[in-house]
Design a protein around this motif. Structure first.
Motif, short mmCIF file in Angstrom:
data_model
loop_
_atom_site.label_atom_id
_atom_site.label_comp_id
_atom_site.label_asym_id
_atom_site.label_seq_id
_atom_site.Cartn_x
_atom_site.Cartn_y
_atom_site.Cartn_z
N ASP A 3 -45.51 22.03 -26.60
CA ASP A 3 -46.82 21.78 -25.99
C ASP A 3 -47.01 22.59 -24.71
O ASP A 3 -48.08 23.11 -24.46
N SER A 4 -45.95 22.69 -23.90
CA SER A 4 -46.08 23.45 -22.64
C SER A 4 -46.28 24.93 -22.91
O SER A 4 -47.03 25.60 -22.22
N THR A 5 -45.64 25.45 -23.94
CA THR A 5 -45.83 26.86 -24.31
C THR A 5 -47.25 27.08 -24.81
O THR A 5 -47.88 28.08 -24.47
N ALA A 6 -47.75 26.17 -25.61
CA ALA A 6 -49.12 26.29 -26.14
C ALA A 6 -50.13 26.29 -25.02
O ALA A 6 -51.13 27.01 -25.07
N ARG A 7 -49.91 25.50 -23.97
CA ARG A 7 -50.85 25.48 -22.85
C ARG A 7 -50.78 26.78 -22.05
O ARG A 7 -51.77 27.24 -21.52
N GLN A 8 -49.60 27.37 -21.95
CA GLN A 8 -49.44 28.61 -21.20
C GLN A 8 -50.02 29.80 -21.96
O GLN A 8 -50.41 30.79 -21.36
N ASP A 9 -50.05 29.71 -23.26
CA ASP A 9 -50.56 30.80 -24.10
C ASP A 9 -51.49 30.23 -25.17
O ASP A 9 -51.15 30.22 -26.35
N PRO A 10 -52.66 29.75 -24.77
CA PRO A 10 -53.55 29.09 -25.74
C PRO A 10 -54.08 30.02 -26.82
O PRO A 10 -54.56 29.57 -27.85
N PHE A 11 -53.98 31.32 -26.61
CA PHE A 11 -54.54 32.28 -27.57
C PHE A 11 -53.47 32.97 -28.41
O PHE A 11 -53.76 33.86 -29.19
N LEU A 13 -50.91 35.09 -27.70
CA LEU A 13 -50.67 36.52 -27.48
C LEU A 13 -49.25 36.84 -27.02
O LEU A 13 -48.84 38.00 -27.08
N THR A 14 -48.48 35.85 -26.58
CA THR A 14 -47.14 36.15 -26.07
C THR A 14 -46.16 36.50 -27.18
O THR A 14 -45.16 37.15 -26.93
N GLY A 15 -46.44 36.10 -28.42
CA GLY A 15 -45.52 36.36 -29.52
C GLY A 15 -45.69 37.71 -30.18
O GLY A 15 -44.93 38.04 -31.09
N VAL A 16 -46.64 38.53 -29.73
CA VAL A 16 -46.84 39.83 -30.38
C VAL A 16 -45.69 40.76 -30.05
O VAL A 16 -45.11 40.70 -28.97
N ARG A 17 -45.34 41.61 -31.02
CA ARG A 17 -44.16 42.46 -30.87
C ARG A 17 -44.48 43.89 -30.48
O ARG A 17 -43.65 44.58 -29.92
N ASP A 18 -45.69 44.37 -30.80
CA ASP A 18 -46.00 45.76 -30.49
C ASP A 18 -47.51 45.93 -30.29
O ASP A 18 -48.28 44.98 -30.40
N HIS A 19 -47.91 47.14 -29.99
CA HIS A 19 -49.30 47.45 -29.68
C HIS A 19 -50.23 47.13 -30.86
O HIS A 19 -51.29 46.54 -30.66
N GLU A 20 -49.83 47.50 -32.06
CA GLU A 20 -50.67 47.24 -33.24
C GLU A 20 -50.88 45.74 -33.46
O GLU A 20 -51.98 45.30 -33.76
N GLU A 21 -49.82 44.99 -33.30
CA GLU A 21 -49.91 43.54 -33.47
C GLU A 21 -50.80 42.93 -32.37
O GLU A 21 -51.54 41.98 -32.61
N TYR A 22 -50.71 43.48 -31.17
CA TYR A 22 -51.55 43.02 -30.05
C TYR A 22 -53.02 43.27 -30.35
O TYR A 22 -53.86 42.39 -30.16
N VAL A 23 -53.34 44.45 -30.83
CA VAL A 23 -54.72 44.78 -31.18
C VAL A 23 -55.22 43.86 -32.29
O VAL A 23 -56.34 43.34 -32.22
N ALA A 24 -54.40 43.63 -33.30
CA ALA A 24 -54.79 42.74 -34.40
C ALA A 24 -55.04 41.32 -33.89
O ALA A 24 -56.01 40.67 -34.30
N ALA A 25 -54.19 40.83 -32.99
CA ALA A 25 -54.37 39.49 -32.43
C ALA A 25 -55.67 39.41 -31.63
O ALA A 25 -56.41 38.43 -31.73
N LEU A 26 -55.96 40.44 -30.85
CA LEU A 26 -57.21 40.46 -30.08
C LEU A 26 -58.43 40.52 -30.99
O LEU A 26 -59.45 39.86 -30.73
N LYS A 27 -58.35 41.28 -32.08
CA LYS A 27 -59.46 41.35 -33.03
C LYS A 27 -59.71 39.99 -33.67
O LYS A 27 -60.86 39.56 -33.82
#
Length: 83
Positions: A3-11, A13-27
């Motif tokens: 629960d504390s991790t979910a509150r710190q990263d509600p979206f 994004l902290t679990g992404v491994r690389d730039h492509e995955e980051y872009v996909a998560a943002l999309k």
């Protein structure tokens, strides 16, 4: 995820491994945001500034995935502002 991790990263994004995955998560988040109700977080002037910054970033490298997302978000902001 605790629960504390979910509150710190509600979206998620902290679990992404690389730039492509980051872009996909943002999309995914941007598409999710289109379906949610709108809440005013910025003044109209601040929204124009953000749209301008996103647009300028997008122009820096129009072919880049992150830049294309910035362009999309800038266009959405301008559209909502009636610009």
């Amino acid at each position: 995820m605790t629960d504390s991790t979910a509150r710190q990263d509600p979206f998620g994004l902290t679990g992404v491994r690389d730039h492509e995955e980051y872009v996909a998560a943002l999309k995914r988040l941007a598409e999710q945001g289109r379906r949610e109700r709108c809440v005013a977080l910025l003044s109209e002037t601040e929204a124009h500034v953000v749209a301008e910054l996103l647009g300028q970033y997008a122009l820096h490298n129009p072919a880049g995935q992150l830049n294309q997302l910035a362009a999309t978000l800038a266009a959405r902001l301008y559209s909502r502002l009636g610009a």
